[in-house]
Design a protein around this motif. Sequence first.
Motif, PDB file in Angstrom:
ATOM      1  N   UNK A 122      11.993 -72.852  55.269  1.00 23.27           N
ATOM      2  CA  UNK A 122      12.233 -73.891  56.277  1.00 23.27           C
ATOM      3  C   UNK A 122      13.705 -74.272  56.392  1.00 23.27           C
ATOM      4  N   UNK A 123      14.509 -73.867  55.418  1.00 21.73           N
ATOM      5  CA  UNK A 123      15.910 -74.281  55.394  1.00 21.73           C
ATOM      6  C   UNK A 123      16.886 -73.192  55.817  1.00 21.73           C
ATOM      7  N   UNK A 124      16.510 -71.924  55.608  1.00 24.29           N
ATOM      8  CA  UNK A 124      17.450 -70.820  55.823  1.00 24.29           C
ATOM      9  C   UNK A 124      16.871 -69.775  56.765  1.00 24.29           C
ATOM     10  N   UNK A 125      17.731 -69.078  57.513  1.00 29.29           N
ATOM     11  CA  UNK A 125      17.267 -67.955  58.343  1.00 29.29           C
ATOM     12  C   UNK A 125      17.172 -66.683  57.507  1.00 29.29           C
ATOM     13  N   UNK A 126      16.497 -65.699  58.043  1.00 25.91           N
ATOM     14  CA  UNK A 126      16.454 -64.389  57.404  1.00 25.91           C
ATOM     15  C   UNK A 126      17.783 -63.672  57.581  1.00 25.91           C
ATOM     16  N   UNK A 127      18.157 -62.918  56.574  1.00 27.45           N
ATOM     17  CA  UNK A 127      19.218 -61.918  56.673  1.00 27.45           C
ATOM     18  C   UNK A 127      18.572 -60.570  56.368  1.00 27.45           C
ATOM     19  N   UNK A 128      18.835 -59.577  57.172  1.00 22.55           N
ATOM     20  CA  UNK A 128      18.320 -58.229  56.937  1.00 22.55           C
ATOM     21  C   UNK A 128      19.475 -57.384  56.420  1.00 22.55           C
ATOM     22  N   UNK A 129      19.429 -57.074  55.123  1.00 24.91           N
ATOM     23  CA  UNK A 129      20.566 -56.472  54.430  1.00 24.91           C
ATOM     24  C   UNK A 129      20.280 -55.024  54.050  1.00 24.91           C
ATOM     25  N   UNK A 130      21.247 -54.168  54.283  1.00 23.94           N
ATOM     26  CA  UNK A 130      21.131 -52.753  53.941  1.00 23.94           C
ATOM     27  C   UNK A 130      22.012 -52.428  52.737  1.00 23.94           C
ATOM     28  N   UNK A 131      21.526 -51.515  51.898  1.00 25.20           N
ATOM     29  CA  UNK A 131      22.330 -51.061  50.775  1.00 25.20           C
ATOM     30  C   UNK A 131      22.645 -52.130  49.756  1.00 25.20           C
ATOM     31  N   UNK A 132      21.713 -53.029  49.511  1.00 24.88           N
ATOM     32  CA  UNK A 132      21.949 -54.118  48.548  1.00 24.88           C
ATOM     33  C   UNK A 132      22.015 -53.545  47.133  1.00 24.88           C
ATOM     34  N   UNK A 133      23.110 -53.787  46.397  1.00 25.81           N
ATOM     35  CA  UNK A 133      23.179 -53.319  45.001  1.00 25.81           C
ATOM     36  C   UNK A 133      22.083 -53.972  44.164  1.00 25.81           C
ATOM     37  N   UNK A 134      21.485 -53.209  43.265  1.00 18.19           N
ATOM     38  CA  UNK A 134      20.389 -53.729  42.451  1.00 18.19           C
ATOM     39  C   UNK A 134      20.276 -52.890  41.186  1.00 18.19           C
TER      40      UNK A 134
END
Length: 225
Positions: free
Chosen positions: A84-96
């Motif tokens: 309810x507080x933040x929008x989605x970000x669609x992220x590519x290549x996220x380090x993990x």
Amino acid sequence: MNPADYPTAWDHPPTRRAWAGHMAMNGLGLIGWIGGWIVLLGISTRTPNWVVWVFMPYFFYGAYRAFIQVRYFPLAFHMLRVLRAYPWQLLLGVPRGLDEHPDAEDKGIWIELPSPGDRTKKIPLTFVKHHRAYWWLKRIGGPRTKSALKAQLEPLWFAGDPRFLGVVAARAKGGSAPRRLHFLYQPSAFNKAAPRRQWEDASPADLERARHAGALLLDAVLRSR
């Protein structure tokens, strides 16, 4: 409309359905474990004593799983506040990774996300709560993880502020909805005993938003700004 274009993740209808489905599965799981325990207890009272010993493993495991199931509900409501507080970000290549991250506040599986204060800066978030983390463990994986599994996290859906807390998700089939919602947080945003970050690049608005999303221990920081 792109999920990232909505003002908050909760304004995205498929996200609301995904969260409702998550809660429904929590409820069904709790009813199932408790119901199975009650049914087997009823059977054992009407059968020879040795039957009780046959059911005994379930009595212990079922009670444990019911307890674990109850613990999913607070996490789901934390998730709701973030969505309810933040929008989605669609992220590519996220380090993990699976190994210990030198800059993480806790040990365990981690992902690195861009800081809202400085997009060139990456902040690790770890899976502090390991409940339902196995699905993520298999896909975050290591060098031997199959590319088809890794691809299920491309793009990675993220709503939140990695300096404090957030929700991650994978894309459902078709790509327009999230699935496998999982709540992540920095221990310092909730636990007084955790080493406190300085949050130099966090504005008062950032702190206030994180507080509305459920982060604790921010009042003193807000008063000092």
